[in-house]
Design a protein around this motif. Structure first.
Motif, PDB file in Angstrom:
ATOM      1  N   ASN A 620       0.846  -1.198   0.000  1.00 17.78           N
ATOM      2  CA  ASN A 620       0.000   0.000   0.000  1.00 17.78           C
ATOM      3  C   ASN A 620       0.882   1.248   0.000  1.00 17.78           C
ATOM      4  OD1 ASN A 620      -2.979  -0.989   0.651  1.00 17.78           O
ATOM      5  ND2 ASN A 620      -1.610  -2.130   2.008  1.00 17.78           N
ATOM      6  N   SER A 634      -2.935   0.404  -4.003  1.00 20.32           N
ATOM      7  CA  SER A 634      -2.915  -0.812  -3.196  1.00 20.32           C
ATOM      8  C   SER A 634      -2.981  -2.046  -4.083  1.00 20.32           C
ATOM      9  CB  SER A 634      -4.112  -0.846  -2.238  1.00 20.32           C
ATOM     10  OG  SER A 634      -4.140   0.278  -1.401  1.00 20.32           O
ATOM     11  N   SER A 636      -4.617  -5.560  -4.576  1.00 20.51           N
ATOM     12  CA  SER A 636      -5.843  -6.233  -4.137  1.00 20.51           C
ATOM     13  C   SER A 636      -5.894  -7.637  -4.721  1.00 20.51           C
ATOM     14  CB  SER A 636      -7.084  -5.449  -4.582  1.00 20.51           C
ATOM     15  OG  SER A 636      -8.263  -6.166  -4.279  1.00 20.51           O
ATOM     16  N   THR A 638      -8.872  -9.114  -4.527  1.00 26.19           N
ATOM     17  CA  THR A 638     -10.295  -9.193  -4.876  1.00 26.19           C
ATOM     18  C   THR A 638     -10.678  -7.948  -5.671  1.00 26.19           C
ATOM     19  OG1 THR A 638     -10.809  -8.265  -2.698  1.00 26.19           O
ATOM     20  CG2 THR A 638     -10.947 -10.650  -2.922  1.00 26.19           C
ATOM     21  N   VAL A 639      -9.861  -7.621  -6.647  1.00 30.49           N
ATOM     22  CA  VAL A 639     -10.046  -6.360  -7.369  1.00 30.49           C
ATOM     23  C   VAL A 639     -11.380  -6.312  -8.101  1.00 30.49           C
ATOM     24  CG1 VAL A 639      -8.890  -7.140  -9.489  1.00 30.49           C
ATOM     25  CG2 VAL A 639      -8.830  -4.720  -8.855  1.00 30.49           C
ATOM     26  N   TYR A 642     -14.422  -4.367  -6.548  1.00 28.41           N
ATOM     27  CA  TYR A 642     -14.501  -2.907  -6.520  1.00 28.41           C
ATOM     28  C   TYR A 642     -15.489  -2.362  -7.554  1.00 28.41           C
ATOM     29  CZ  TYR A 642     -10.738  -2.449  -3.157  1.00 28.41           C
ATOM     30  OH  TYR A 642      -9.994  -2.499  -2.012  1.00 28.41           O
ATOM     31  N   THR A 658      -8.864   0.775 -11.502  1.00 29.77           N
ATOM     32  CA  THR A 658      -8.375  -0.562 -11.146  1.00 29.77           C
ATOM     33  C   THR A 658      -7.748  -1.232 -12.361  1.00 29.77           C
ATOM     34  OG1 THR A 658     -10.587  -1.449 -11.591  1.00 29.77           O
ATOM     35  CG2 THR A 658     -10.035  -0.977  -9.288  1.00 29.77           C
ATOM     36  N   TRP A 715      -8.207  -1.914   6.241  1.00 32.55           N
ATOM     37  CA  TRP A 715      -8.118  -1.798   4.781  1.00 32.55           C
ATOM     38  C   TRP A 715      -6.699  -1.979   4.255  1.00 32.55           C
ATOM     39  CZ3 TRP A 715      -4.937   2.337   4.026  1.00 32.55           C
ATOM     40  CH2 TRP A 715      -4.927   3.334   4.997  1.00 32.55           C
ATOM     41  N   SER A 718      -5.231  -7.183   1.779  1.00 35.51           N
ATOM     42  CA  SER A 718      -5.373  -7.223   0.316  1.00 35.51           C
ATOM     43  C   SER A 718      -6.734  -7.727  -0.132  1.00 35.51           C
ATOM     44  CB  SER A 718      -4.281  -8.120  -0.282  1.00 35.51           C
ATOM     45  OG  SER A 718      -4.361  -9.432   0.252  1.00 35.51           O
ATOM     46  N   GLU A 719      -7.559  -8.178   0.794  1.00 36.90           N
ATOM     47  CA  GLU A 719      -8.887  -8.669   0.431  1.00 36.90           C
ATOM     48  C   GLU A 719      -9.957  -7.683   0.878  1.00 36.90           C
ATOM     49  OE1 GLU A 719      -9.919 -12.786   1.129  1.00 36.90           O
ATOM     50  OE2 GLU A 719      -7.811 -13.267   1.492  1.00 36.90           O
ATOM     51  N   LEU A 720     -10.880  -7.407  -0.004  1.00 40.15           N
ATOM     52  CA  LEU A 720     -12.023  -6.562   0.326  1.00 40.15           C
ATOM     53  C   LEU A 720     -13.096  -7.447   0.958  1.00 40.15           C
ATOM     54  CD1 LEU A 720     -13.377  -3.787   0.188  1.00 40.15           C
ATOM     55  CD2 LEU A 720     -14.209  -4.398  -2.100  1.00 40.15           C
ATOM     56  N   GLU A 726     -14.220  -0.635   3.024  1.00 40.11           N
ATOM     57  CA  GLU A 726     -13.760   0.375   2.069  1.00 40.11           C
ATOM     58  C   GLU A 726     -14.256   1.764   2.451  1.00 40.11           C
ATOM     59  OE1 GLU A 726     -11.498   1.624  -1.186  1.00 40.11           O
ATOM     60  OE2 GLU A 726     -11.561  -0.233  -0.004  1.00 40.11           O
TER      61      GLU A 726
END
Length: 759
Positions: A620, A634, A636, A638-639, A642, A658, A715, A718-720, A726
């Motif tokens: 990050n 960042s 991610s 799980t991009v 988003y 993204t 946050w 790396s996983e949302l 968020e």
């Protein structure tokens, strides 16, 4: 009222002996005062009269290192030119060991010899008795040695009884040893200790049903131990109560099995050695060294190897006991002293400095005195971040019970600026127990700056050399003690210290805290590259917060270290993030639109490209753009999620971009998330007073918000996990910018208004 610096450096036990010229090292003073790290005393006759040079020096250094390796502070005790020292520098250890090569150059000092040694200004190796005396004067309660002195054979006629035994009856210090030396009458020694009221126990290291007193080189002596313990906690509790009646204790530790010698073999050697001593007329203080040397010769040095192994083992166990004794003594401590933070949600490791800030008028003449305004305060990046974090916690907490905590880990000197810093912290009821205090050498860090009428910096001078000293062991011990969720480092720390501390953090594995680095300055930001780097998902660094200039410096240093030539580790991660030709073309196309002017600047200056290359190492990046706000990048896993993030939050970024890279599973896809946060409306057209602590305030609030709620809102991961995660990030960045704006308008390095408005 005594100054805070005096309180920090002198424990009550030391002050009781202020007429006795006891010299205690800064490290030992600090540990005794803080009562966080255990201190273990070590005698010095084993150096001066027990072994030949250079083996004596090697052994002494190994014993001290053993105490350190097990989380304690060693205090080797000796007389240097007649002065009693509690704790020796490595140079003094070498000096003492070398002088022992010439017979008669170093005195063997028991209780009776202290005055003579001091009056004649002699070098002296301390026996158990004198080591106990000086330990007690300094406030040290646990002492590790090899073997105990005692009653010699035929003492009924010679009266050859060690002064160690009488000392144990009147000095409340615990002696951790491997039993009485094999050259002694162990049965009579135990009887004599009973008469003196000394608690004698044996550590039962293998759960034997019946434990004998160990016989130094041997694990058994034929004499049943009066008491036994199977845990260090039990031993410590016994010592706690025994010390309260001013009586010493002996804790016998059997020699490790692999180094033990057969009892029958040793007994025969001892008998022959005693007979030889009689024939030669050797007695008194010369008898023990003669007997030990004779046994060493007869065993071809095996007895010396056994001796060294048991001393090292005793030092290790003594440190464990001393740790538990700190806990056992705690109830009596808390009734008389202010409570100290034992755990913290956040630890900030870095500088604390005495700041002097001046502001001069428009009619300025260089090389001359100018009329203006001068204000002094506590500063330093580490302190400022910690203060902003604490102010934010105060504002965020709904009650005292849910108040989060942060702790500054730093270092000052015993000088006027250091005293001022500790006094001011004490006045604000801020815990300073993680600040190490040293005497002599480096001065406390200072920062002197001159600003113009608008608050812009004209020139500054920073002396942060004390922060670059190696106090890594203090940092590591404090982080272990505090157990923070997040650790913030500023780059005032030396590369050597950063590497040592990061090595310790890596060893925590999945239990390691989130690590944030504040680059501090253009020059010092390059120190990040000196840390042994690992790539995502095994990177230790979770977040860096550079300015654009600092980003350029960091990238350049990584290039010079050839981190971007690591095609086995770094390149596969970078390649998997989806920074394809199509993605770059998309960025270029967007940058030509009016709403994406910031993106255009970042691309044209190379900031975005540098950030992409650094991400596999730091995960990050929060890029500080000054009046243009913040840009977040960042990694991610799980991009794809988003795409469906609602943007109803009032704190949403101006734009979010993204990249879509490698799929790692049906549910996961690697990529980069980029978000732009302009400055809040509240921060527009501010009346800027100074810019010194604006970035520090931003980071302090950001960290406080990061640990405000449970881990699902972290946050930095790396996983949302959720929309709330968020949204919490967006709100955190907004509030951090508000905090920065408040400080820009304040005369203080960190605005106190933060404690009222952060939410």
């Amino acid at each position: 009222m005594k100054s805070a610096i005096a309180k920090r450096l002198l424990s009550s036990s030391i002050r009781r002996w202020n007429k006795f010229p006891l010299i205690i090292t800064d490290e030992v003073k600090q540990a005794l005062n803080d009562k966080v790290l255990p201190v273990v005393s070590l005698e010095s006759t084993i150096i001066t009269h027990g072994m030949a040079y250079p083996q004596n020096l090697e052994m002494a250094q190994k014993v001290e290192q053993t105490v350190r390796d097990n989380g304690g502070i060693p205090a080797t005790i000796a007389f240097i030119e007649g002065k009693p020292h509690v704790g020796l520098s490595n140079e003094q250890l070498v000096q003492l060991a070398e002088k022992s090569r010439d017979k008669g150059m170093v005195n063997k000092v028991s209780r009776r010899d202290i005055g003579y040694t001091m009056a004649r200004k002699l070098y002296g190796g301390t026996t158990i008795a004198s080591t106990m005396i000086l330990s007690h004067m300094a406030g040290i309660k646990v002492f590790a040695t090899g073997g105990l002195g005692g009653v010699h054979y035929e003492a009924q006629s010679t009266f050859d009884i060690s002064a160690d035994l009488n000392e144990l009856g009147r000095t409340p210090v615990a002696v951790v040893c491997s039993g009485p030396k094999s050259i002694l009458d162990i049965g009579l020694t135990i009887e004599y200790l009973e008469t003196q009221g000394v608690c004698v126990s044996t550590y039962n290291d293998d759960n034997r049903p019946q434990v004998q007193i160990p016989g130094f080189y041997t694990r058994e002596s034929g004499i049943i131990s009066p008491d036994q313990f199977q845990s260090f906690q039990e031993i410590a509790l016994a010592l706690h109560y025994q010390n309260n009646i001013n009586s010493g204790s002996v804790i016998c530790v059997p020699i490790p099995k692999e180094y033990a010698l057969p009892s029958s073999f040793i007994n025969e050697l001892v008998k022959n050695a005693i007979d030889e001593a009689k024939r030669l007329g050797i007695q008194g203080k010369e008898l023990t060294p003669f007997l030990l040397q004779t046994i060493s010769n007869a065993t071809a040095g095996k007895s010396v190897d056994s001796n060294i192994s048991l001393v090292l083992n005793n030092a290790k166990i003594a440190t464990s006991i001393a740790k538990e004794l700190l806990i056992a003594d705690q109830p009596s401590i808390t009734t008389t002293t202010k409570s100290k933070i034992t755990k913290a949600d956040v630890a900030i490791v870095g500088s604390v400095a005495y700041d002097t800030i001046s502001k001069i008028g428009s009619a300025t003449k260089l090389g001359d005195s100018n009329i203006g305004f001068i204000q002094s305060s506590i500063g330093g990046v580490g302190h400022n971040v910690n203060l902003a974090c604490q102010y934010s916690f105060q504002s965020l907490s709904k009650s005292k019970s849910d108040l989060k905590s942060s702790q500054l880990v730093s270092i000052v000197s015993n000088d006027l600026p250091g005293s001022s810093i500790l006094n001011e912290l004490e006045g604000k009821n801020m815990d300073s127990t993680s600040i190490k205090v040293i005497e002599g050498g480096k001065s406390t860090a200072q920062y002197v700056a001159t600003h113009d009428e608008q608050g812009e910096l004209i020139v500054a001078c920073a002396d942060m050399s004390i922060i670059e000293t190696d106090f890594s062991s203090h940092i590591i011990n404090e982080l272990d003690r505090l157990g923070p969720k997040v650790v913030v480092f500023d780059c005032n720390l030396s590369p050597k210290v950063l590497n040592k501390v990061f090595h310790s953090i890596r060893k925590k594995g999945d239990n390691k805290p989130a690590v944030i680095i504040e680059p501090t300055s253009f020059i010092k930001s390059s120190r990040i590259a000196s840390i042994d780097q690992t790539v995502f998902p095994n990177n230790v660094i979770s977040l860096i917060t550079p300015t654009r200039a600092e980003m350029e410096s960091i990238h350049k240093s990584f290039t010079e270290k050839e981190y971007f030539n690591d095609f086995d580790n770094w390149f596969p991660i970078l390649d998997a993030l989806g920074i394809s030709a199509d993605f770059r073309e998309k960025l270029n196309a967007l940058s030509r639109k009016p709403d994406y002017k910031v993106l255009s600047d970042l691309l044209s200056n190379g900031d975005l490209q540098r950030s992409f290359q650094l991400l596999p190492y730091v995960q990050n990046i929060l890029l500080k753009l000054g009046k243009d706000g913040l840009f977040s990048l960042s990694i991610s896993e799980t991009v794809q999620d988003y795409k469906s993030i609602p943007t109803a939050s009032p704190y949403k970024p101006k734009f979010m971009l993204t990249s879509f890279g490698q799929k790692v599973s049906p549910e996961k896809q690697l990529g980069i998330v980029m978000q732009y946060f302009p400055i809040p409306p509240e921060n527009e057209n501010l009346e800027i007073v100074n810019v010194t602590g604006a970035g520090d305030s931003l980071l302090g609030t950001l960290v406080a918000k990061l640990v405000e709620q449970n881990d699902s809102y972290n946050w930095l991961n790396s996983e949302l996990i959720s929309v709330e995660q968020e949204w919490h990030k967006w709100e955190s960045i907004y509030q951090a910018q508000i905090s920065s704006g408040l400080t820009l308008m304040s005369n203080s390095a960190v605005s106190e208004e933060i404690a009222k408005v952060i939410k």
